[in-house]
Design an enzyme around this catalytic site. Sequence first.
Site, mmCIF file in Angstrom:
data_model
loop_
_atom_site.group_PDB
_atom_site.id
_atom_site.type_symbol
_atom_site.label_atom_id
_atom_site.label_comp_id
_atom_site.label_asym_id
_atom_site.label_seq_id
_atom_site.Cartn_x
_atom_site.Cartn_y
_atom_site.Cartn_z
ATOM 1 N N CYS A 115 25.825 -24.535 18.955
ATOM 2 C CA CYS A 115 24.857 -23.603 19.545
ATOM 3 C C CYS A 115 25.449 -22.237 19.881
ATOM 4 O O CYS A 115 24.711 -21.294 20.160
ATOM 5 C CB CYS A 115 24.241 -24.222 20.794
ATOM 6 S SG CYS A 115 23.552 -25.874 20.498
ATOM 7 N N HIS A 251 21.510 -19.147 24.893
ATOM 8 C CA HIS A 251 21.060 -20.160 23.944
ATOM 9 C C HIS A 251 19.877 -20.909 24.548
ATOM 10 O O HIS A 251 19.922 -21.345 25.697
ATOM 11 C CB HIS A 251 22.209 -21.126 23.641
ATOM 12 C CG HIS A 251 21.770 -22.422 23.066
ATOM 13 N ND1 HIS A 251 20.953 -22.501 21.960
ATOM 14 C CD2 HIS A 251 22.015 -23.716 23.446
ATOM 15 C CE1 HIS A 251 20.707 -23.783 21.683
ATOM 16 N NE2 HIS A 251 21.337 -24.521 22.570
ATOM 17 N N ASN A 281 14.900 -26.419 20.848
ATOM 18 C CA ASN A 281 16.320 -26.080 20.741
ATOM 19 C C ASN A 281 16.664 -25.991 19.256
ATOM 20 O O ASN A 281 16.720 -26.992 18.556
ATOM 21 C CB ASN A 281 17.156 -27.169 21.430
ATOM 22 C CG ASN A 281 18.648 -26.889 21.375
ATOM 23 O OD1 ASN A 281 19.139 -26.139 20.532
ATOM 24 N ND2 ASN A 281 19.397 -27.525 22.270
#
Length: 326
Positions: A115, A251, A281
């Site tokens: 990420c 993120h 996500n």
Amino acid sequence: MIQSQSRVTAIGAYVPERILTNEDLQKMVDTSDEWIVQRTGMRERRIAAEGQFTSDLAEQAVKDMVRRYGVSVQDVDMILVATSTPDFVFPSTAARLQAKLGIQNTGALDMNAACAGFGYALQIADGWITSGMYRKILVIGAETISKITDYTDRATCILFGDGAGAVLVERDEEQPGFLASITGTYGEGGMNLYKTGLARQMDGQDLGSECIVQNGREIYKWAVRNVPEGTQRLIQRAQLAPEDVDWFVPHSANLRMIEAICERGPVPFERTLTSVEYFGNTSAASIPLALQLAVDNGKLKAGQNVLLYGFGGGMTYAGSIIHWTI
């Protein structure tokens, strides 16, 4: 600290057509829309088609960027693709993208920092251009996390989606855009978020599943403890005050996690940009998707300072403050 000689000159994004709603997930696992929204802030996520892979999403994001800004990518010196879900182990997704776009005389490299990948790729692009090695680099964060998600595991399947974002980073000595950057790693936390490869054990433990495995509780604790401190150090490194940061773009892992980070950090939630509510996500794609959404809705404008902060599997992080000029 060497002064940056590059800036972001264009941006584009793409998400697949298929939408997976919380109501859809109710039919797959023991969950509910209320439960998911309360714990994650997510309502929808996009899912790649069966024959659609990371390089395909990256290609569409680059084409979207070209349409929006009228730029050319045929003369880029390097293609950097941040992804944890490459089409193949090799050839690289970047090489696949080079072929799809028909770009000649360019390097191509994949980066796997989970990420935090997009943040790392941006910093490398800025460093290479500032050094004089290259003049124009294509940076993409692209993921098809759905292809490594176990849709019988309620703890993970509600979280992840697919998407891609692309930016063009070019040399500009008169109006550089990168004000400061930091990176760091806590490799001891690797067991908290992983997807197996050739190794089937880590730290003496059998890994089992070939899908993504996540210890959400430990990741939450690590992020809420470390990201606020990291963002404060980054602001100090840029010789700015918190009020000089117009937008914080972490993120987009989980909206509740981001709220907790903002409660402890220097930039309030009211000045935070995310892509989590309708895209989920998307790992390395989440930050460029959030930037594109903010451009589209008129929030992000030229002349503003943006603090980008990727964090995740590794455990690792990469943050930069960028003066937005497009």
